[in-house]
Design a protein around this motif. Structure first.
Motif, PDB file in Angstrom:
ATOM      1  N   GLU A 172       0.754  -1.089  -0.108  1.00 26.48           N
ATOM      2  CA  GLU A 172      -0.171   0.159   0.012  1.00 26.48           C
ATOM      3  C   GLU A 172       0.873   1.210   0.216  1.00 26.48           C
ATOM      4  O   GLU A 172       0.753   2.285  -0.489  1.00 26.48           O
ATOM      5  N   GLN A 173       1.954   1.311   0.786  1.00 28.85           N
ATOM      6  CA  GLN A 173       3.003   2.399   0.790  1.00 28.85           C
ATOM      7  C   GLN A 173       3.560   2.529  -0.665  1.00 28.85           C
ATOM      8  O   GLN A 173       3.748   3.926  -0.788  1.00 28.85           O
ATOM      9  N   GLU A 174       3.852   1.482  -1.259  1.00 30.17           N
ATOM     10  CA  GLU A 174       4.381   1.585  -2.246  1.00 30.17           C
ATOM     11  C   GLU A 174       3.513   2.027  -3.447  1.00 30.17           C
ATOM     12  O   GLU A 174       3.875   3.158  -4.299  1.00 30.17           O
ATOM     13  N   ALA A 175       2.322   1.739  -3.412  1.00 27.94           N
ATOM     14  CA  ALA A 175       1.083   2.141  -4.231  1.00 27.94           C
ATOM     15  C   ALA A 175       0.926   3.696  -4.161  1.00 27.94           C
ATOM     16  O   ALA A 175       0.903   4.699  -4.799  1.00 27.94           O
ATOM     17  N   ALA A 176       0.772   4.016  -2.799  1.00 25.81           N
ATOM     18  CA  ALA A 176       0.317   5.491  -2.376  1.00 25.81           C
ATOM     19  C   ALA A 176       1.320   6.286  -2.605  1.00 25.81           C
ATOM     20  O   ALA A 176       1.278   7.685  -2.762  1.00 25.81           O
ATOM     21  N   SER A 177       2.751   5.890  -2.228  1.00 30.04           N
ATOM     22  CA  SER A 177       3.839   7.025  -2.310  1.00 30.04           C
ATOM     23  C   SER A 177       3.989   7.652  -3.354  1.00 30.04           C
ATOM     24  O   SER A 177       4.507   8.744  -3.361  1.00 30.04           O
ATOM     25  N   VAL A 178       3.629   7.122  -4.450  1.00 31.69           N
ATOM     26  CA  VAL A 178       3.650   7.825  -5.808  1.00 31.69           C
ATOM     27  C   VAL A 178       2.753   9.142  -5.794  1.00 31.69           C
ATOM     28  O   VAL A 178       3.217  10.396  -5.995  1.00 31.69           O
ATOM     29  N   LEU A 179       1.560   9.078  -5.099  1.00 33.81           N
ATOM     30  CA  LEU A 179       0.760  10.033  -5.067  1.00 33.81           C
ATOM     31  C   LEU A 179       1.002  11.072  -3.887  1.00 33.81           C
ATOM     32  O   LEU A 179       1.193  12.299  -3.814  1.00 33.81           O
ATOM     33  N   VAL A 180       1.610  10.446  -2.735  1.00 29.46           N
ATOM     34  CA  VAL A 180       2.006  11.254  -1.702  1.00 29.46           C
ATOM     35  C   VAL A 180       3.307  11.949  -1.809  1.00 29.46           C
ATOM     36  O   VAL A 180       3.432  13.112  -1.702  1.00 29.46           O
ATOM     37  N   ASP A 181       4.374  11.264  -2.641  1.00 32.44           N
ATOM     38  CA  ASP A 181       5.660  12.168  -3.026  1.00 32.44           C
ATOM     39  C   ASP A 181       5.300  13.224  -3.444  1.00 32.44           C
ATOM     40  O   ASP A 181       5.825  14.093  -3.757  1.00 32.44           O
ATOM     41  N   GLY A 182       4.434  12.959  -4.801  1.00 35.10           N
ATOM     42  CA  GLY A 182       4.159  13.939  -5.712  1.00 35.10           C
ATOM     43  C   GLY A 182       3.455  15.308  -4.932  1.00 35.10           C
ATOM     44  O   GLY A 182       3.917  16.328  -5.484  1.00 35.10           O
ATOM     45  N   VAL A 183       2.623  15.223  -4.054  1.00 34.04           N
ATOM     46  CA  VAL A 183       1.988  16.243  -3.124  1.00 34.04           C
ATOM     47  C   VAL A 183       2.994  16.972  -2.417  1.00 34.04           C
ATOM     48  O   VAL A 183       3.416  18.109  -2.485  1.00 34.04           O
ATOM     49  N   ILE A 184       3.880  16.039  -1.725  1.00 30.91           N
ATOM     50  CA  ILE A 184       4.955  16.606  -0.833  1.00 30.91           C
ATOM     51  C   ILE A 184       5.994  17.256  -1.452  1.00 30.91           C
ATOM     52  O   ILE A 184       6.435  18.429  -1.302  1.00 30.91           O
ATOM     53  N   GLU A 185       6.547  16.847  -2.607  1.00 30.99           N
ATOM     54  CA  GLU A 185       7.736  17.344  -3.203  1.00 30.99           C
ATOM     55  C   GLU A 185       6.965  18.635  -4.013  1.00 30.99           C
ATOM     56  O   GLU A 185       7.720  19.548  -4.057  1.00 30.99           O
ATOM     57  N   GLU A 186       5.837  18.803  -4.476  1.00 29.63           N
ATOM     58  CA  GLU A 186       5.624  19.994  -4.979  1.00 29.63           C
ATOM     59  C   GLU A 186       5.162  20.889  -3.870  1.00 29.63           C
ATOM     60  O   GLU A 186       5.834  21.961  -4.239  1.00 29.63           O
ATOM     61  N   LEU A 187       4.908  20.817  -2.699  1.00 34.10           N
ATOM     62  CA  LEU A 187       4.702  21.961  -1.694  1.00 34.10           C
ATOM     63  C   LEU A 187       6.245  22.161  -1.364  1.00 34.10           C
ATOM     64  O   LEU A 187       6.342  23.254  -1.096  1.00 34.10           O
ATOM     65  N   LYS A 188       7.172  21.130  -1.150  1.00 33.30           N
ATOM     66  CA  LYS A 188       8.633  21.449  -0.713  1.00 33.30           C
ATOM     67  C   LYS A 188       9.149  22.530  -1.945  1.00 33.30           C
ATOM     68  O   LYS A 188       9.961  23.393  -1.491  1.00 33.30           O
ATOM     69  N   GLU A 189       8.835  22.394  -3.130  1.00 32.48           N
ATOM     70  CA  GLU A 189       9.222  23.409  -4.147  1.00 32.48           C
ATOM     71  C   GLU A 189       8.854  24.528  -4.102  1.00 32.48           C
ATOM     72  O   GLU A 189       9.452  25.602  -4.233  1.00 32.48           O
ATOM     73  N   LYS A 190       7.512  24.715  -3.744  1.00 35.52           N
ATOM     74  CA  LYS A 190       6.646  26.217  -3.684  1.00 35.52           C
ATOM     75  C   LYS A 190       7.133  26.820  -2.297  1.00 35.52           C
ATOM     76  O   LYS A 190       7.219  27.899  -2.395  1.00 35.52           O
ATOM     77  N   TYR A 191       7.563  26.007  -1.362  1.00 31.54           N
ATOM     78  CA  TYR A 191       7.903  26.518  -0.098  1.00 31.54           C
ATOM     79  C   TYR A 191       9.365  26.129   0.412  1.00 31.54           C
ATOM     80  O   TYR A 191       9.231  25.344   1.213  1.00 31.54           O
ATOM     81  N   PRO A 192      10.294  26.885  -0.258  1.00 32.00           N
ATOM     82  CA  PRO A 192      11.592  26.309   0.099  1.00 32.00           C
ATOM     83  C   PRO A 192      12.192  26.879   1.440  1.00 32.00           C
ATOM     84  O   PRO A 192      12.809  27.645   1.539  1.00 32.00           O
ATOM     85  N   ASN A 193      11.499  25.901   2.509  1.00 25.54           N
ATOM     86  CA  ASN A 193      11.936  26.416   3.740  1.00 25.54           C
ATOM     87  C   ASN A 193      12.504  25.189   4.614  1.00 25.54           C
ATOM     88  O   ASN A 193      11.749  24.226   4.570  1.00 25.54           O
TER      89      ASN A 193
END
Length: 814
Positions: A252-273
């Motif tokens: 489940e983590q492998e399957a969901a990580s694609v979506l979760v990583d996409g959301v988290i990485e996008e936020l990290k790029e927008k808020y480089p803090n």
């Protein structure tokens, strides 16, 4: 005694009131003046305030005093905006869940204007995962992998159980289930004649003779052996279940990580803090470790409202597993770029420092989390200025102590106010917030001195004293300012415009309020009230322009609303209930003048002062003091009188005197030294036996050298005696003695000035005791010659002779 005609000049009508020439008003009406909203004549305060708001060092907060009773808060806001200090913009602040310790919410700091967008994007990301993760888990690829994993573990478990089942079957045992309460547990049963028999029934079968004892013992021995083997097998199946769960979780983590990583990485790029990146990593791990809430589609977990009547907010918090991913924005900046200027009129603890809300359930229990944190005005003023009234700040529970701590450490901790009371335990300890705010307290001079002398931290954190003057120098710029402020007042409140003469009368009223010529009041708040009432009077008369007559009518109406007590006192004097003489002569008796202030209205009240003198050593007896009706300043005045008498009459003999001075028919207390000259006149008259004119009243303090000193309330005092004379009838000789230094303070009423012009009333300025004695008695006061003797027949000579005789008599008596 040789009467002497008074040679001291009395004041002319032109000296009794300063007139504002309407020609000096540069506008025909106030409507022509440019609108002005600022202050004038407060350069000192402006310089101090400028330093306070521009200094960045710690402790340069400001305490404002002066101009009490006016809207100083709004004035300070305007002055700060006029200064336009350069301050560093405050960042946005928000609290998020601390996944490692939920009772210690994490603080995130973002550039101005980004907190709300971060919150919305976090909400959007969680909503996206709530929609997409169930779709991934329901998809054919995931279900195929899940089925293969489940089948593989199911097969392995089946093989273990089948092998065990075959081995026990060879020994006439079978694996079944036994019901224990609501649970069916696996159990091993002996098989007798094709039937599974519980091992507990074997002894019974032996008793019934259905099975031999040896066979039963063999069955029990094998049962114990197989039971131990089954325990091993069952543990292996549990281990397989855990392995299955772990592999499924990993899947489940492998399957969901694609979506979760996409959301988290996008936020990290927008808020480089760095702090935000650390928080987002915690969110990533928490989501992947807690995927169960995301498996359900939105709406499937909705439940009908509870019938228990519990708090909807508490129920929502309990059933909302996604609350932990929320972002609580406690300070955000929109498009505002300027420094904040907050005027907190209700500085309670919660309003000032923020608080932690509580969510209650149906049983009365409560809970709080990071989403229940609320900021206060101190946080909203970060990077700017917070204005408060000092008295409110000191009297609100917990506020002053917390304010000192916050200013000393530049850190704000949000806590509920009940943490300051016994037996209270704070539910959370949020991460402190670094704040940089200038505090401006508004109070009075007495409060400033009290705090400065008795509050050690005060002088460290309030280093700037901003003192507003209540008066300003007269000048052309003052007229311009008054006209501009009047124009703004008329525009804002839809008042009638004022003509040139009306503005001049308002200016004269401002000078009288200031109490001295060459000065004008800075309390435009009071002038504005007169302007409002003048406009009302003009409208009542059907006029379209407020004139001087309307201003005078408004001033007269204001007096009439407040002067009931004054009228009652005049009525009592007219009927003889209060004894005041306005003609004739009498020794040891003088008309003094006092000022009463009731509800902001001050008026003069004549009072009879009497003195008596006799042989003795008691000195001057202050009857008011002996009756506990005398204030400290009046007591000081009596000691000064004693010093003057010793200087004048006791250089060649002891002052063998027992004299008493009394304010007749005074029952509410006396204070101040403005009647000290009057008391000297009464004492000298009593000693010399020279009568004093009762058609004159006296005011003025005195020093030990006999100089008449200025006093306050001179206009009210003169008008008070004038009104009594008017009520009892003019004789053409009545008047008032005032200190010569008070001549520049005169702003008397027009009707009084008219009576002075016709010779019905007189005002005499005096600089020395001797001058006053000559006016009051019509006799020379008397000068000392080289031998220390006074002029023969003078008042001082008569008083000195009486004192010498008293000293001799007392010496002979002793």
């Amino acid at each position: 005694m040789t009467p002497k005609k008074n040679s001291l000049p009395e004041l002319t009508p032109e000296q009794l009131r300063w007139k504002c020439d309407p020609k000096t008003v540069p506008y025909a009406t106030s409507a022509e003046a440019p609108s002005i909203g600022g202050e004038i004549g407060q350069e000192r305060a402006l310089r101090a305030l400028r330093m306070g708001v521009e200094m960045t060092a710690q402790g340069y907060n400001a305490f404002v005093c002066g101009l009490t009773g006016t809207s100083r808060g709004g004035m300070i806001v305007r002055m700060i905006e006029g200064i336009g200090p350069k301050t560093q913009s405050s960042p946005d602040r928000c609290y998020v869940n601390n996944f490692k310790n939920a009772d210690r919410p994490r603080l995130l700091t973002l550039p101005p204007g980004q907190a709300n967008s971060f919150r919305k994007e976090m909400e959007s990301g969680i909503e996206f995962l709530r929609r997409r993760i169930p779709q991934v888990f329901e998809g054919e690829p995931f279900q195929r992998q899940k089925s293969r994993i489940v089948d593989r573990y199911t097969q392995r478990e089946k093989e273990l159980m089948d092998d065990f089942t075959r081995r026990i079957a060879r020994e006439q045992f079978a694996l079944g289930r036994m019901q224990v309460g609501a649970v069916a547990l696996p159990e091993i049963f002996p098989v007798l004649e094709g039937q599974m028999v519980p091992i507990e029934e074997i002894p019974k079968l032996v008793q019934e003779g259905k099975i031999e004892t040896t066979a039963a013992e063999d069955l029990e021995r094998k049962y114990d052996q197989f039971r131990q083997e089954f325990t091993v097998v069952y543990r292996k199946t549990l281990s397989l279940s855990r392995e299955l769960a772990s592999e499924m979780s990993y899947l489940e983590q492998e399957a969901a990580s694609v979506l979760v990583d996409g959301v988290i990485e996008e936020l990290k790029e927008k808020y480089p803090n760095g702090h935000i990146a650390e928080y987002l990593e915690e969110v990533r791990h928490h989501i992947l470790d807690n995927l169960d809430p995301f498996k359900e589609r939105e709406g499937e977990d909705e439940q009908p409202p509870s019938e228990g009547g519990g708090s909807p907010r508490a129920e929502r918090a309990e059933r909302d597993p996604f609350r932990v991913y929320g972002v609580n924005v406690i300070l955000s900046h929109g498009e505002q770029e300027n420094y904040p200027v907050i005027f907190e009129t209700i500085p309670t603890y919660a309003n000032l420092f923020g608080t932690i809300h509580r969510s209650y359930d149906a049983r009365g229990g409560w809970s709080s989390d990071f989403m229940d944190l609320r900021g206060g005005s101190l946080l909203r003023a970060d990077g700017g200025f917070l204005i408060m009234y000092a008295l409110d700040t000191l009297t609100e529970p917990g506020v002053w102590r917390t304010l000192k701590r916050t200013l000393n450490h530049s850190k704000l901790e949000i806590q509920p106010v009940d943490m300051f009371f016994p037996f209270s335990t704070p539910a959370m300890k949020p991460e402190p917030i670094d704040v940089h705010v200038k505090i401006i307290l508004i109070g009075d001079r007495e409060m400033y001195e009290l705090l400065y002398n008795f509050e050690d931290d005060f002088k460290k954190i309030f280093k700037v004293r901003v003192e507003f003057d209540e008066e300003m120098k007269w000048g052309p710029e003052v007229i311009e300012h008054y006209c501009g402020r009047l124009r703004k007042l008329c525009d804002d409140e839809k008042l009638l415009p004022f003509d040139r003469e009306a503005i001049a009368v308002l200016m004269e009223h401002g000078v009288r309020q200031a109490g001295r010529r060459g000065k004008v009041t800075a309390r435009f708040f009071d002038i504005a009230d007169v302007a409002r009432e003048s406009s009302y009077a003009a409208r009542q008369a059907g006029a379209t322009l407020a004139t001087a007559a309307h201003v005078r009518e408004a001033l007269e109406a204001k007096i009439q609303r407040h002067n009931l007590v004054e009228m009652k006192i005049q009525e009592m004097i007219e009927k003889g209930l209060l004894l005041i003489d306005v003609d004739g002569e009498r020794a040891g008796q003088v008309n003094g003048l006092s000022v009463l202030e009731l509800g902001g209205y001050a008026f003069g009240k004549p009072v009879r002062i009497t003195a008596s003198a006799a042989l003795g050593k008691a000195g001057i007896i202050n009857i008011e003091r002996e009756s506990n009706l005398s204030g400290r300043f009046h007591d000081k005045g009596m000691h000064i009188i004693s010093g003057y008498l010793r200087r004048t009459f006791a250089q060649d003999k002891p002052l063998s005197l027992a004299a008493s001075v009394c304010f007749e028919q005074s029952y509410s207390g006396v204070d101040g030294d403005s009647a000290s000259s009057t008391e000297i006149y009464a004492l000298v008259s009593a000693l010399a036996g020279v009568p004093i004119r009762q058609d004159l009243a006296v005011t003025g303090s005195v020093n030990q050298q006999g100089d008449i000193q200025p006093i306050g309330g001179v206009n009210e005092k003169i008008e008070g005696f004038y009104d009594v004379c008017r009520v009892k009838g003019f004789t053409g000789k009545q008047g008032v003695l005032i200190p010569i230094e008070n001549v520049d303070d005169l702003m008397l009423r027009e009707d009084l000035i008219q009576e002075v012009a016709t010779g019905k009333f007189h005002i005499y300025p005096v600089a020395r005791i001797e001058e006053g004695i000559e006016i009051l008695t019509g006799t020379k006061a008397g000068k000392q010659n080289a031998n220390g003797k006074f002029e023969e027949g003078s008042v001082f000579a008569l008083a000195d002779a009486r004192l010498r005789e008293m000293a001799k008599t007392l010496s002979e008596y002793e």
